[in-house]
Motif scaffolding. Sequence first.
Motif, PDB file in Angstrom:
ATOM      1  N   MET A 128      14.950   5.019  59.807  1.00 45.45           N
ATOM      2  CA  MET A 128      14.439   5.309  61.215  1.00 45.45           C
ATOM      3  C   MET A 128      15.585   3.802  61.495  1.00 45.45           C
ATOM      4  SD  MET A 128      11.166   5.996  62.146  1.00 45.45           S
ATOM      5  CE  MET A 128       9.811   6.638  60.496  1.00 45.45           C
ATOM      6  N   LYS A 129      15.377   3.133  60.735  1.00 47.65           N
ATOM      7  CA  LYS A 129      16.556   1.723  61.730  1.00 47.65           C
ATOM      8  C   LYS A 129      17.767   1.988  61.219  1.00 47.65           C
ATOM      9  CE  LYS A 129      16.243  -1.879  59.167  1.00 47.65           C
ATOM     10  NZ  LYS A 129      15.940  -2.948  58.500  1.00 47.65           N
ATOM     11  N   ASP A 130      18.215   2.372  60.319  1.00 47.54           N
ATOM     12  CA  ASP A 130      19.789   2.880  60.218  1.00 47.54           C
ATOM     13  C   ASP A 130      19.894   3.745  60.833  1.00 47.54           C
ATOM     14  OD1 ASP A 130      19.509   1.103  57.971  1.00 47.54           O
ATOM     15  OD2 ASP A 130      19.030   1.577  56.843  1.00 47.54           O
ATOM     16  N   ASN A 131      19.332   4.817  61.285  1.00 44.39           N
ATOM     17  CA  ASN A 131      19.673   6.241  61.903  1.00 44.39           C
ATOM     18  C   ASN A 131      19.527   5.715  63.368  1.00 44.39           C
ATOM     19  OD1 ASN A 131      19.870   7.389  59.185  1.00 44.39           O
ATOM     20  ND2 ASN A 131      17.891   8.211  59.100  1.00 44.39           N
ATOM     21  N   GLU A 132      20.515   7.324  64.224  1.00 49.18           N
ATOM     22  CA  GLU A 132      20.519   6.796  65.183  1.00 49.18           C
ATOM     23  C   GLU A 132      19.706   7.394  65.930  1.00 49.18           C
ATOM     24  OE1 GLU A 132      23.324   5.464  67.711  1.00 49.18           O
ATOM     25  OE2 GLU A 132      23.881   5.185  66.316  1.00 49.18           O
ATOM     26  N   PHE A 133      18.743   6.948  66.951  1.00 49.29           N
ATOM     27  CA  PHE A 133      17.607   7.797  67.482  1.00 49.29           C
ATOM     28  C   PHE A 133      17.826   8.839  69.089  1.00 49.29           C
ATOM     29  CE2 PHE A 133      15.993   3.198  66.097  1.00 49.29           C
ATOM     30  CZ  PHE A 133      16.028   3.502  65.091  1.00 49.29           C
ATOM     31  N   ASP A 134      19.457   9.321  68.747  1.00 45.11           N
ATOM     32  CA  ASP A 134      19.254  10.482  69.979  1.00 45.11           C
ATOM     33  C   ASP A 134      18.133  11.174  70.516  1.00 45.11           C
ATOM     34  OD1 ASP A 134      21.621   8.685  70.099  1.00 45.11           O
ATOM     35  OD2 ASP A 134      22.615  10.306  69.294  1.00 45.11           O
ATOM     36  N   GLY A 135      18.005  11.811  68.226  1.00 46.01           N
ATOM     37  CA  GLY A 135      16.701  13.707  68.520  1.00 46.01           C
ATOM     38  C   GLY A 135      15.337  12.971  68.894  1.00 46.01           C
ATOM     39  N   MET A 136      15.363  11.961  68.423  1.00 45.41           N
ATOM     40  CA  MET A 136      13.491  11.515  68.525  1.00 45.41           C
ATOM     41  C   MET A 136      13.195  10.571  68.971  1.00 45.41           C
ATOM     42  SD  MET A 136      10.198  13.149  66.225  1.00 45.41           S
ATOM     43  CE  MET A 136      10.532  14.154  66.595  1.00 45.41           C
ATOM     44  N   SER A 137      12.102  10.230  69.983  1.00 42.07           N
ATOM     45  CA  SER A 137      12.007   8.657  70.034  1.00 42.07           C
ATOM     46  C   SER A 137      11.464   7.878  68.617  1.00 42.07           C
ATOM     47  CB  SER A 137      10.453   8.691  70.697  1.00 42.07           C
ATOM     48  OG  SER A 137      10.480   7.199  70.782  1.00 42.07           O
ATOM     49  N   VAL A 138      12.106   6.927  68.821  1.00 46.43           N
ATOM     50  CA  VAL A 138      11.396   6.083  67.185  1.00 46.43           C
ATOM     51  C   VAL A 138       9.933   5.736  67.139  1.00 46.43           C
ATOM     52  CG1 VAL A 138      11.870   3.458  68.254  1.00 46.43           C
ATOM     53  CG2 VAL A 138      12.265   4.114  65.571  1.00 46.43           C
ATOM     54  N   ALA A 177      13.879  -3.273  71.840  1.00 49.58           N
ATOM     55  CA  ALA A 177      12.166  -3.497  71.821  1.00 49.58           C
ATOM     56  C   ALA A 177      11.420  -2.380  70.042  1.00 49.58           C
ATOM     57  CB  ALA A 177      10.982  -3.346  72.734  1.00 49.58           C
ATOM     58  N   LEU A 178      12.148  -1.621  70.270  1.00 46.39           N
ATOM     59  CA  LEU A 178      11.779  -0.581  69.560  1.00 46.39           C
ATOM     60  C   LEU A 178      12.110  -0.769  68.323  1.00 46.39           C
ATOM     61  CD1 LEU A 178      11.532   3.024  70.952  1.00 46.39           C
ATOM     62  CD2 LEU A 178       9.689   1.569  70.099  1.00 46.39           C
ATOM     63  N   GLU A 179      13.563  -1.524  67.927  1.00 46.72           N
ATOM     64  CA  GLU A 179      14.594  -1.970  66.687  1.00 46.72           C
ATOM     65  C   GLU A 179      13.639  -2.958  66.072  1.00 46.72           C
ATOM     66  OE1 GLU A 179      18.754  -0.709  66.771  1.00 46.72           O
ATOM     67  OE2 GLU A 179      18.552  -0.827  69.000  1.00 46.72           O
ATOM     68  N   GLU A 180      13.383  -3.925  67.163  1.00 41.71           N
ATOM     69  CA  GLU A 180      12.494  -4.566  66.908  1.00 41.71           C
ATOM     70  C   GLU A 180      11.175  -4.631  66.395  1.00 41.71           C
ATOM     71  OE1 GLU A 180      12.084  -7.000  70.467  1.00 41.71           O
ATOM     72  OE2 GLU A 180      14.607  -8.266  70.505  1.00 41.71           O
ATOM     73  N   ILE A 181      10.365  -3.786  66.728  1.00 38.41           N
ATOM     74  CA  ILE A 181       9.829  -3.618  65.807  1.00 38.41           C
ATOM     75  C   ILE A 181       9.667  -3.209  64.291  1.00 38.41           C
ATOM     76  CG2 ILE A 181       7.811  -1.553  66.065  1.00 38.41           C
ATOM     77  CD1 ILE A 181       7.334  -1.941  69.405  1.00 38.41           C
ATOM     78  N   ILE A 182      10.194  -2.361  64.573  1.00 39.84           N
ATOM     79  CA  ILE A 182      10.576  -2.352  63.017  1.00 39.84           C
ATOM     80  C   ILE A 182      11.279  -2.703  62.336  1.00 39.84           C
ATOM     81  CG2 ILE A 182      12.400  -0.029  61.758  1.00 39.84           C
ATOM     82  CD1 ILE A 182      12.621   1.764  63.278  1.00 39.84           C
ATOM     83  N   GLU A 183      12.027  -4.127  62.832  1.00 45.44           N
ATOM     84  CA  GLU A 183      12.559  -4.573  61.716  1.00 45.44           C
ATOM     85  C   GLU A 183      11.314  -6.409  61.449  1.00 45.44           C
ATOM     86  OE1 GLU A 183      15.248  -5.937  60.625  1.00 45.44           O
ATOM     87  OE2 GLU A 183      16.470  -5.128  62.037  1.00 45.44           O
ATOM     88  N   LYS A 184      10.699  -6.124  62.098  1.00 46.81           N
ATOM     89  CA  LYS A 184       9.305  -6.526  62.147  1.00 46.81           C
ATOM     90  C   LYS A 184       8.349  -6.612  60.990  1.00 46.81           C
ATOM     91  CE  LYS A 184       6.321  -9.998  62.696  1.00 46.81           C
ATOM     92  NZ  LYS A 184       5.879 -11.606  62.441  1.00 46.81           N
TER      93      LYS A 184
END
Length: 477
Positions: A128-138, A177-184
């Motif tokens: 999810m982190k590596d993909n684009e999030f156009d289609g669905m909210s992460v 903020a969502l990308e930071e959540i995945i990083e954590k």
Amino acid sequence: MKTQSELNCLVYDFYVTRILFGYYSYGDSLPPMQKISEYFRLAVPTVRTALKLLEKEGYIEISAPKAARVIYQASGKDYLRNIARYRSARKEGLLDMRQVNRLLLAPLLNAGISAGDESSLKDRWKKMKDNEFDGMSVSIGLYTSALAYLDNYLIMNFYWEMNRYTRIPYMLGKLEALEEIIEKLDTLPKEEMGVFLTEELESVYMNVDKILNKKIQSEYPKLLDGQYPGIPFEWNFYYKRSQIRYTLGAKMLQEILYGYYPIGSYLPSLPKLAEHYGVSVATIRRTIDFVAGYNIVKSFQGKGIQVCLGKEDVTASQEVVRLALKYFLDGMQFVALTVRPVCRYTLKRISAEELDKLGQFLLTICERKKEYLLLDIFLTFIAERCPSPAVGHCYLKILKCLVMAYPFTLFQMEQAEFDRIYGEMIRQTIHNIEGREIDKITDGWGVFFEEQERYFREAARNLTYDRYNWKVKLPIH
């Protein structure tokens, strides 16, 4: 916006929200149909039905083999007005979603994460982190990945229905903020992931909520004053069976179990039943056909419809029988995972007099030798007194699933074993009520439902099946 309980409406609601609320603008392309199918884990024909509905209503244009293109035209104020109108009609319900998140979704999420192996979870989230999030909210991707490990249709459906009501996750895309959540998440051990994810995503949703309310208040303050009729959260999950038929069937079975229609007696005429339940004769006729599949009732030419619950085997020739058992097992798991927080939250907010009522209800069914009403009595009590209307609504819905499986459970369990298990639970609960031991009541019911879920899952694995009958052989403890 559509609210039908069909699988294609999950896709429809997601994209109509993003179009009306401004995530997509005129001329933007939706993801390819195959990609949408992968996002939602739905068949391509189901996705196609949703897109055709969007096209019919003037939101998109489909020109195969290209991806669908948005043709809905609006200004920034139009998008804000759409959001304001939607939220105005759900003002109280959206506030209540915070309790739904804490009492229901959080324990389900924790259970899903616990069920998956750590490397698999982190691998999914890395993608999810590596993909684009156009289609669905992460955020949706995070939840669905975790909940999928439970392999529970009702739980996954519950999550989607929450999203359909709140719509906030549908509006989120590639937020920092969502990308930071995945990083954590990459740095956390599995046992800490659930709490972190619940708290962080709730914080993101609340911040989005505040920003939206501030914008709406400045542009359309009157729309936040509840000028639209209130729309509460409603969970619809009977995709393969008419909602009203299943609900009426469960209600009819409850009335049989409470003695309103004694076993061996005949039901009133169809017109009288239609009047009693407030539906058409045609609906009653379909409901009778539905419950007859369980041998709850049986029609006799010239005599009427007789209640025969427990007198004959339940046949497996109809899908309705297998579906009810599936819903029952899923419902038991749902309650087993959530009953502790829901029970504690409810019982600590009711009066001593109300708590004593629960004890009296349980004492009464014990004195009348109707211990089989235990689950119905307890869950109804909690649902009707829960301060969160949405949580109470969900528990009443789940209760319908548990009720429809009574023909499998209550009348095929050894009576002595049944009396021991349920009778002991009644006595234990009454004792803790008298001592005002709320935590002991809560933990006792948590353990009880966990044991019941394991008990009946084992029973389901030990089903014996022939061409005509499907009997549940329950193990003796």
